[in-house]
Every structure is written in C-alpha cells, then in structure tokens.
Design an enzyme around this catalytic site. Sequence first.
Site, PDB file in Angstrom:
ATOM      1  N   ARG A  96       9.580  21.505   7.968  1.00  0.00           N
ATOM      2  CA  ARG A  96       8.576  21.001   8.918  1.00  0.00           C
ATOM      3  C   ARG A  96       8.180  19.553   8.655  1.00  0.00           C
ATOM      4  O   ARG A  96       7.481  18.937   9.460  1.00  0.00           O
ATOM      5  CB  ARG A  96       7.352  21.917   8.906  1.00  0.00           C
ATOM      6  CG  ARG A  96       7.570  23.142   9.811  1.00  0.00           C
ATOM      7  CD  ARG A  96       6.658  24.283   9.456  1.00  0.00           C
ATOM      8  NE  ARG A  96       5.255  23.913   9.515  1.00  0.00           N
ATOM      9  CZ  ARG A  96       4.290  24.591   8.903  1.00  0.00           C
ATOM     10  NH1 ARG A  96       4.574  25.662   8.174  1.00  0.00           N
ATOM     11  NH2 ARG A  96       3.051  24.208   9.008  1.00  0.00           N
ATOM     12  N   ASP A 146       4.285  20.940  -4.168  1.00  0.00           N
ATOM     13  CA  ASP A 146       3.709  20.542  -2.883  1.00  0.00           C
ATOM     14  C   ASP A 146       2.203  20.818  -2.817  1.00  0.00           C
ATOM     15  O   ASP A 146       1.619  20.860  -1.748  1.00  0.00           O
ATOM     16  CB  ASP A 146       4.449  21.243  -1.726  1.00  0.00           C
ATOM     17  CG  ASP A 146       4.464  22.760  -1.866  1.00  0.00           C
ATOM     18  OD1 ASP A 146       3.894  23.274  -2.855  1.00  0.00           O
ATOM     19  OD2 ASP A 146       5.044  23.432  -0.991  1.00  0.00           O
ATOM     20  N   GLU A 154      -0.845  40.330  -0.465  1.00  0.00           N
ATOM     21  CA  GLU A 154      -0.344  39.369   0.523  1.00  0.00           C
ATOM     22  C   GLU A 154      -0.800  39.791   1.913  1.00  0.00           C
ATOM     23  O   GLU A 154      -0.914  40.980   2.211  1.00  0.00           O
ATOM     24  CB  GLU A 154       1.191  39.310   0.458  1.00  0.00           C
ATOM     25  CG  GLU A 154       1.721  38.620  -0.791  1.00  0.00           C
ATOM     26  CD  GLU A 154       1.134  37.243  -1.002  1.00  0.00           C
ATOM     27  OE1 GLU A 154       1.484  36.327  -0.248  1.00  0.00           O
ATOM     28  OE2 GLU A 154       0.297  37.075  -1.909  1.00  0.00           O
ATOM     29  N   LYS A 212       4.201 -14.906  -4.801  1.00  0.00           N
ATOM     30  CA  LYS A 212       5.156 -13.935  -5.354  1.00  0.00           C
ATOM     31  C   LYS A 212       5.680 -14.442  -6.692  1.00  0.00           C
ATOM     32  O   LYS A 212       5.985 -15.630  -6.807  1.00  0.00           O
ATOM     33  CB  LYS A 212       6.326 -13.758  -4.387  1.00  0.00           C
ATOM     34  CG  LYS A 212       7.334 -12.734  -4.841  1.00  0.00           C
ATOM     35  CD  LYS A 212       8.758 -13.059  -4.454  1.00  0.00           C
ATOM     36  CE  LYS A 212       9.358 -14.123  -5.334  1.00  0.00           C
ATOM     37  NZ  LYS A 212      10.799 -14.331  -5.145  1.00  0.00           N
ATOM     38  N   TYR A 261       2.934 -20.790   0.832  1.00  0.00           N
ATOM     39  CA  TYR A 261       3.777 -19.812   0.141  1.00  0.00           C
ATOM     40  C   TYR A 261       4.110 -20.364  -1.238  1.00  0.00           C
ATOM     41  O   TYR A 261       4.672 -21.464  -1.346  1.00  0.00           O
ATOM     42  CB  TYR A 261       5.078 -19.550   0.922  1.00  0.00           C
ATOM     43  CG  TYR A 261       6.053 -18.734   0.096  1.00  0.00           C
ATOM     44  CD1 TYR A 261       5.706 -17.452  -0.333  1.00  0.00           C
ATOM     45  CD2 TYR A 261       7.287 -19.247  -0.291  1.00  0.00           C
ATOM     46  CE1 TYR A 261       6.569 -16.703  -1.124  1.00  0.00           C
ATOM     47  CE2 TYR A 261       8.156 -18.500  -1.081  1.00  0.00           C
ATOM     48  CZ  TYR A 261       7.790 -17.232  -1.497  1.00  0.00           C
ATOM     49  OH  TYR A 261       8.631 -16.499  -2.285  1.00  0.00           O
ATOM     50  N   TYR A 277      14.351 -20.679  -2.296  1.00  0.00           N
ATOM     51  CA  TYR A 277      15.575 -19.930  -1.996  1.00  0.00           C
ATOM     52  C   TYR A 277      16.556 -20.815  -1.244  1.00  0.00           C
ATOM     53  O   TYR A 277      16.203 -21.444  -0.238  1.00  0.00           O
ATOM     54  CB  TYR A 277      15.187 -18.714  -1.131  1.00  0.00           C
ATOM     55  CG  TYR A 277      16.286 -17.725  -0.853  1.00  0.00           C
ATOM     56  CD1 TYR A 277      17.128 -17.275  -1.874  1.00  0.00           C
ATOM     57  CD2 TYR A 277      16.466 -17.218   0.437  1.00  0.00           C
ATOM     58  CE1 TYR A 277      18.122 -16.351  -1.605  1.00  0.00           C
ATOM     59  CE2 TYR A 277      17.458 -16.284   0.700  1.00  0.00           C
ATOM     60  CZ  TYR A 277      18.287 -15.855  -0.326  1.00  0.00           C
ATOM     61  OH  TYR A 277      19.268 -14.943  -0.066  1.00  0.00           O
TER      62      TYR A 277
END
Length: 451
Positions: free
Chosen positions: A17, A107, A157, A336, A351, A372
């Site tokens: 599901r 779960d 049950e 970064k 940046y 880069y």
Amino acid sequence: MDDKFLTIILAAGEGKRMASALPKVLHPVAGLPMVLHVAQTAIASGSGALAVVVGNQAEQVRGAVANHSLKASFHEQTERRGTGHAVLAAREALREGIEEVIILYGDVPLVRPETVLSAREAIAKGADIVVLGFETAMPTGYGRLIVHDGELQAIREEKDATPEEKSITFCNSGIMAFRSRCILDVLEAITDDNAQNEYYLTDAAEIGRAQGLSVKAIAVAQEETIGVNDRVQLSAVEHIWQERKRRELLLAGVAMAAPATVHFSHDTMVERNATIEPNVVFGPGVEVATGAMIRAFSHLEGAKVGEGAIVGPYGRLRPGTELARGAKVGNFVEVKAANIGEGAKINHLSYVGDASVGAGANIGAGSVTCNYDGFNKHHTAIGEGAFIGTNTSLVAPLSIGNNANTAAGSVVTDDVPEDAMAFGRARQVNVPEKARTMREQLLAIKRSKKD
Ligand code: UD1
Ligand code: MG
C-alpha cells in the site's frame, strides 16, 4: 549496553500500500529509515544484540542497517506465515547467554526507549512475558488483551474474537518482551489453528499461562504503537515525530515563535538560547550553537552554525558549511563546503562554495565563487578582513590575501596579495553628448518605419 538483551525487529513487511519502489521499513521519518529509528530505540534502551527479520527486498534492508554501522544479524522469513513464525526465523539469534528478548517492528517507529525500559522493568520484577497494550475507543482490527487479576490471560485476534471479547478496548500493540529461557518453549508450541491459519505471536500469552509463566500487560500511549502501512500513516507518524522534537527543543531552551512551521531532521542539534524563526527546514547533519539565529525561510543541511551566527532570512546552507562565531549569511545566499570565519559577512545574493573566508571578511552583494569548470571543483581562499566588492566573480582556484580588496564588478582570475586591490574590469569612459545623439538617431528610425 547489555549483550544479554536481544531485540528482534520484524522488518519483512511488503508494504504494497506504500506504492513504492523502496521496502516499507526504509521509508524515512525525519530523514531516517523507519527501521533505523527502531534500531536506535533498541540501542538506547540497552539492547546489545540486534536481530532483524527480513523478507521482502531483504538486500536493501540489510544494506541500510549495515550502512548505519549497526551490528545486527539478519534472518530471512521466506514465507509469510504469521508473526510467531517471523520471530522464530530469528531462532539462531536466541543463542545461549541471551536473558531478555523484545520484539519490535520495523514499521512501528515511534516507540520510545522509556517504553522498552518499562517492559524490561516488568521482567526484572518477575514477569516472564510482557505485552504492551493501549487503550482505544476504536479497537476494531487489533488483538484484544484479556486481563484477569492482573495477569494477561490471552490475546484474541479480531477475526477469532467473540462479540463480548470484541467489546474490550485494551488492545495489543504487537510489542512483546520475554524472559528468554522460556521463549523457545512458548514459540514452538504455537500452531496455525485459527481463522487466518497463521502462527500468531499473540498465542504466546495463553500458552505461557498454561505453562505456568507470569504474563503481564502494561499500558503504553497508542501514539507510540502506530504502524505504517501507507503514506497517509507515514505522514501522520512524521507529524508526531516532528511535534516531539519541537517540544523537546522548546523545553531545552530553543526559541521558536511558530514551531509548527519548523521541520527537523532525526539528528538536528540545537543548543539553548538559539532562535529559529518560522518556516525553516533542517536536512540531516545540522548543529546550531547557542545564541545563533536561523531566520525565516532558511534551508540547512550538513552545516555547523557557530555561536551567535545569523543565517537568512532565505539563507541556504549546504553540506560542509561551517559558520564561525558571529558570522552572517544573509538573504538569498547559498554556502557549500565552506568555512566562514568569525564575524565574516555574506549578506546578500551570493554563492560561496569550496571556499574559506577569513575572520571579519566582507563579501559584497552578488559576489560568486566560480568553483566549477564543468569538470572539476576548485577552491577559493579569502583572507581575514578582505573586502570583496559587489558583484565580484572569483574564478577558482584563487587566493585573496588578508585585507585585500576587489573592485565592484570585477572578474578576478589571479591571486590578490595581502593589502592589494584588484581591478578586474574595464575602466569607465564618459562620452559627452553621446546619450542625446543616440536617442535622436533611434527616434528617427522609429518614425521612418511608421510613415
Ligand atoms: C498484529 C497482532 C495484533 C495487534 C496488531 C497491532 C498478531 C497475530 N496480531 O496484527 O494482535 O493488535 O498487530 O498492529 O501478531 N509480519 C512478519 N511476518 C509475518 C507476519 C507479519 O514479519 O509472517 C510483520 C508485519 O510485517 C508487521 C507485523 O509483523 O510489521 C504485524 O503483522 P500484521 O500482519 O500487521 O499483523 P496484524 O494483523 O496487524
Ligand atoms: Mg498490522
């Protein structure tokens, strides 16, 4: 850590599901796979041995647990024949020397260590089997706990229950602890003689009683026992996890005016007296020191924010960012893999990546590290007290000396020595009357077209 305390995690669920390519137990809550939340709870409650029962997409589940450098044994349940059958798949883990066993579920990720400890305590006080139950106004679908004189007589049950038993509101969470010398005798006595032809772990209660064991039920908040079968339940669990984290941080002295809008990761660390404004998102690996301020609409991951530093509004810190004490990263700034020195400022629209910025340096609006070249990343070193003029392009690899300047609008391709100023742009020329003559020419063209 207690090597005599084994946790068995049932993690074989298919999770159809979820409609997902990922095994159900690897779906994240606060960025961490559910099964790892459960493993962390086991460890936090002293479990020195971990056994994971896998089935569906076993390799992926193994990989995730191993990547997290958890020492666990794995056991495959190839056929799905019930919860009792699943636990017995981990029979090898029930080696000599194990004294206590708890069964958790991959779960069911919200169980708290305190709850596991309360089950251990009941065993320490003499119980042989302890079942965690919860009270609910809507018991349909759950196993019912039948308790008499303080002893759990049986778990029934839904599909096997009489109408009278169905009216019971004390339900089985599925979590069970055993004094281990009795566990194999009990589990092996379970049969599949029931409405679902499954080996029910829940039969352990009745069988244990018949064998003269002490079987207890203890109450736990239903919230902790929520199992995830679809993404609606997953989001409900995420919501509860976030609420817990917010509350924990508020009580620890973190200021948040709108905590419901702040999203944390499983490992976010925020010290007291830090402030988090509304609408902030924390990805994994963030540490925020005392006195720091994370302003509205900022996004942080893999970053350390030093004492009294300020981020945002609209700041973005990516992995490898370290802001020293009092550093400032302002609006629409992305950082970064960079160390930003004490009191350094990057206030607007920049940046800064693969860089170091010295203490007290000032990076002007719109300045960018060109890190880069399309193939490789290069480093930019900016010295203490340097002043990077507005809209400077810093073409890496590059080093800007202490207290050096770059002129606004420069494209800087060569290193700049200490105290020097770099002009990396054409000199300005004013041509007298040029604006007027050009305007007249252009107007004439426009008119000639209309005629
Ligand atoms: C189970 C309990 C029920 C309890 C409910 C709580 C049994 C027989 N019943 O019912 O009393 O109220 O949980 O949610 O235990 N699993 C396996 N292998 C199997 C079967 C199940 O690993 O062969 C795992 C499932 O993936 C799941 C857990 O065991 O994580 C529970 O199984 P599920 O089928 O959901 O049991 P319920 O019928 O919900
Ligand atoms: Mg279930």
